[in-house]
Enzyme design. Structure first.
Site, PDB file in Angstrom:
ATOM      1  N   SER A 143       4.864  -5.590  -2.341  1.00  9.67           N
ATOM      2  CA  SER A 143       5.016  -4.182  -2.674  1.00  9.67           C
ATOM      3  C   SER A 143       5.727  -3.451  -1.534  1.00  9.67           C
ATOM      4  O   SER A 143       6.840  -3.815  -1.177  1.00  9.67           O
ATOM      5  CB  SER A 143       3.654  -3.558  -3.001  1.00  9.67           C
ATOM      6  OG  SER A 143       3.809  -2.290  -3.590  1.00  9.67           O
ATOM      7  N   ALA A 144       5.101  -2.439  -0.925  1.00  8.11           N
ATOM      8  CA  ALA A 144       5.743  -1.782   0.214  1.00  8.11           C
ATOM      9  C   ALA A 144       6.031  -2.781   1.328  1.00  8.11           C
ATOM     10  O   ALA A 144       7.019  -2.668   2.057  1.00  8.11           O
ATOM     11  CB  ALA A 144       4.868  -0.646   0.739  1.00  8.11           C
ATOM     12  N   ASP A 166       5.589  -4.534 -14.694  1.00  7.81           N
ATOM     13  CA  ASP A 166       5.643  -3.732 -13.478  1.00  7.81           C
ATOM     14  C   ASP A 166       6.755  -2.696 -13.609  1.00  7.81           C
ATOM     15  O   ASP A 166       7.912  -3.055 -13.861  1.00  7.81           O
ATOM     16  CB  ASP A 166       5.918  -4.653 -12.285  1.00  7.81           C
ATOM     17  CG  ASP A 166       5.940  -3.933 -10.947  1.00  7.81           C
ATOM     18  OD1 ASP A 166       5.794  -2.694 -10.917  1.00  7.81           O
ATOM     19  OD2 ASP A 166       6.110  -4.619  -9.922  1.00  7.81           O
ATOM     20  N   HIS A 180       1.811  -4.780 -11.579  1.00  4.48           N
ATOM     21  CA  HIS A 180       2.116  -4.726 -10.156  1.00  4.48           C
ATOM     22  C   HIS A 180       0.885  -5.171  -9.362  1.00  4.48           C
ATOM     23  O   HIS A 180      -0.238  -4.776  -9.661  1.00  4.48           O
ATOM     24  CB  HIS A 180       2.495  -3.298  -9.742  1.00  4.48           C
ATOM     25  CG  HIS A 180       3.037  -3.201  -8.353  1.00  4.48           C
ATOM     26  ND1 HIS A 180       4.314  -3.598  -8.031  1.00  4.48           N
ATOM     27  CD2 HIS A 180       2.466  -2.774  -7.192  1.00  4.48           C
ATOM     28  CE1 HIS A 180       4.512  -3.402  -6.732  1.00  4.48           C
ATOM     29  NE2 HIS A 180       3.405  -2.914  -6.210  1.00  4.48           N
ATOM     30  N   GLY A 186       0.797  -1.217   0.000  1.00  5.01           N
ATOM     31  CA  GLY A 186       0.000   0.000   0.000  1.00  5.01           C
ATOM     32  C   GLY A 186       0.830   1.267   0.000  1.00  5.01           C
ATOM     33  O   GLY A 186       0.361   2.321   0.429  1.00  5.01           O
ATOM     34  N   GLY A 187       2.066   1.181  -0.494  1.00  4.58           N
ATOM     35  CA  GLY A 187       2.898   2.374  -0.615  1.00  4.58           C
ATOM     36  C   GLY A 187       3.229   3.033   0.704  1.00  4.58           C
ATOM     37  O   GLY A 187       3.529   4.223   0.742  1.00  4.58           O
TER      38      GLY A 187
END
Length: 341
Positions: free
Chosen positions: A183-184, A289, A319, A107-108
């Site tokens: 991701s994050a 991605d 992504h 979620g960045g």
């Protein structure tokens, strides 16, 4: 609706949202508007769109393959974890233990939760398909809590597991522990691994066997060819990723800081210890991605440092595909099962 079907629907909804977001970002160049967030004068965010949430399912009388419950990790920080336990574990003899996976959601650094349906459903499938105990951490989000807050939480949960008397964790084999993130969350799993390598004696009896990084979120000041090629990607266009770094990194540093660029200055010195410990690092990526070149650079660094790397890169896709698409999630689960053997 089955768990797998729910994940497809959730992933589709997410893609529609992100496609709208990226269109807005690339046309109006306003990533705040694209992400439907407002930066307040005090440095906090107003998040106008909350992703769907799922409650835990702790009742063993219900027909679920995986039980789940929420437990507090640090009340003062409001961090907690959702534990997933395969139902079959309730029937195993006391000395029969399951591998332990500590999961960090994506979620960045600024979005999502351990309760978000998108990640909850993935963790249910992860626990069921690999027959593992999964602990999914609710870490503090930026910009309210900029990095390294999430990294501190990621290490603290390991100490919490070590000292916990939770009955579900009695089913976990602490000698087979894996740190996983997407991701994050993949970035967090990597940094958590670096920090845990410096504290192997302090976190015993937890013994980490591998870091599993699913499309980990890394960056740098110089654009990579994949970032340039996919600058207007429908999932994470450059204005979005730039904003996420601006909101999550410590104030005053750029994207070549050690939290965002793992290859800067030749990489972390602690990687030499990870090599000696014999930990494996698995990296998942795909050519569709924008982050793929960052992930390949990390793989090259790990190879150079002599770390045992397992790399799985695929043509096309996007992504988030390994969480959002059950057919791609299976590739992660299969890799986990090979690590168990």
């Amino acid at each position: 609706m089955s768990v797998e079907r729910e994940r497809v629907v959730t992933a589709f909804s997410l893609c529609v949202y992100l496609m709208y977001a990226s269109t807005a970002a690339n046309s109006a160049m306003d990533p705040y508007k694209a992400l439907n967030i407002i930066l307040n004068p005090n440095g906090t965010l107003t998040r106008l769109s909350i992703p769907p949430q799922s409650p835990p399912s702790p009742d063993p009388s219900l027909p679920t393959l995986v039980l789940s419950k929420d437990v507090s990790v640090n009340k003062s920080k409001q961090t907690w974890a959702r534990i997933y336990l395969p139902r079959k574990a309730l029937d195993y003899p006391p000395n029969s233990k399951l591998p332990l996976i500590v999961f960090y959601h994506g979620g960045g650094f600024i979005f999502y939760s351990a309760a978000s349906t998108y990640f909850h459903d993935f963790c249910v499938s992860l626990a069921n398909n690999t027959q593992s105990v999964v602990v999914s951490l609710e870490y503090r989000l930026a910009p309210e809590h900029r990095l390294p807050a999430a990294y501190q939480d990621s290490l603290e949960v390991l100490h919490w597991i070590k000292n916990s008397n939770d009955p579900w964790l009695r089913h976990a084999d602490y000698s087979r522990c894996y740190l996983m993130g997407e991701s994050a969350g993949g970035n967090i799993a990597y940094i958590a691994g670096l920090r845990a390598a410096a504290e192997v004696n302090q976190i015993k009896p937890l013994q980490i066997k591998a870091l599993i990084l699913i499309q980990p979120f890394f960056g740098g000041t110089k654009r990579t060819p994949s970032e340039i090629r996919l600058a207007e990607d429908h999932t994470i266009p450059l204005p979005i990723t730039d904003l996420m770094w601006n909101l999550s990194l410590p104030v005053g540093v750029d994207r070549d800081y050690k939290y965002s660029n793992p290859t800067i200055k030749g990489g972390a010195k602690i990687l030499n210890r990870i090599k000696l410990l014999g930990w494996r690092v698995a990296v998942f990526g795909c050519e569709g991605d924008p982050l793929v070149d960052r992930e390949r650079d990390l793989v090259k660094l790990l190879h150079y440092k002599g770390v045992h790397v397992v790399r799985q890169f695929y043509q096309g896709f996007r992504h988030g595909i390994f969480v959002g698409d059950p057919t791609m999630s299976i590739k992660v689960f299969n890799l986990v099962k090979t690590l168990h053997s």
